[in-house]
Design an enzyme around this catalytic site. Sequence first.
Site, PDB file in Angstrom:
ATOM      1  CE1 TYR A 260      27.310  28.182 -34.422  1.00  0.00           C
ATOM      2  CE2 TYR A 260      25.609  28.362 -32.747  1.00  0.00           C
ATOM      3  CZ  TYR A 260      26.812  28.774 -33.274  1.00  0.00           C
ATOM      4  OH  TYR A 260      27.525  29.785 -32.679  1.00  0.00           O
TER       5      TYR A 260
ATOM      6  CB  SER B 205      26.612  29.100 -28.896  1.00  0.00           C
ATOM      7  OG  SER B 205      25.437  29.821 -29.212  1.00  0.00           O
TER       8      SER B 205
END
Length: 324
Positions: free
Chosen positions: A165, A148
Amino acid sequence: MKDFAGRIAVITGGGTGMGRELARQLAAEGCNIALGDVSGGAMAETKRLCEAAGLQQGQRVTTHIADVADEPQVVRFRDEVAEQQESDHINLLFNNAGIGGGGSFLVNERDEWERTFNICWGGVYLCTRAFMPMLRRADAGHIVNTSSVNGFWAYIAPNIPQTAYAAAKFAVKGFTEALVTDLRINAPHIKCSVVMPGHIGTSIIANSRKLQSGNQSDEITAHEVGLARARISSMGVDATKLSDDDVRKMIAERARRFLEDAPTTAAEAATIILDGVRKERWRILVGRDAERIDSLVRATPEQAYETEFFEAFAKETGWVVGGR
């Protein structure tokens, strides 16, 4: 691999979002698909869409229930793929499964934090371990790990912690970069890529809510309201002033905006990823926002976590607060 026809691709998180679109585009090119996901219903829909577009004679689309954070389930997934695809090898492994949650190391519950980390990072590790023998038996292979922009920029907005995350996605990025050399020495026929999407229109917000709470229905339970209150509190907001209905509306609106207001669709993201695989690019940025964050963080790394940095970037790109 310039041509995916006749190849075998394993796609985790294949029930929705980028996983579904990768499956649809690969299937359209004649690739055999093995989908892995925790939702059998979502995978059934992905399979239906692939088949509705038309498959070549002998082309297979198989579905496999698997929690990628659980090694016995991953091993069973691999064995099912070998059996149902009738093959001792695969050519493509898309480690795409991921969820959000555990934003604050200090406020959120440990179980939520670790659930996020263990899927987003542990799933990549376990699946790569499990499927490596099948990749090594192929004439050509490619591992595609979804990180990401949060794999190089641990931030989504000035008032939203993003520890679980981001930590997982940093791990995915580092692991993939290290694999470049390892594979070059020990399995040169296998390539690898790290995918770093910006804000892509997927159902990750809604899916994460269901996985974190164990509730697979669309109804938002009292437990989920409690989890959301903890997330809101982690942003420095007094959640006690919000009614349960207020919180439910915020949950639903956040999921809607993430899916519908994204600058890049899941289908567009899949096309970018597959183009990168064809070109054997080890680093694949997905979306104009991802490209811009990358250049800004590289140019002024010491400023990357300042509010002014975020505000300038958001104004330039139309970044949706809450981002990825």
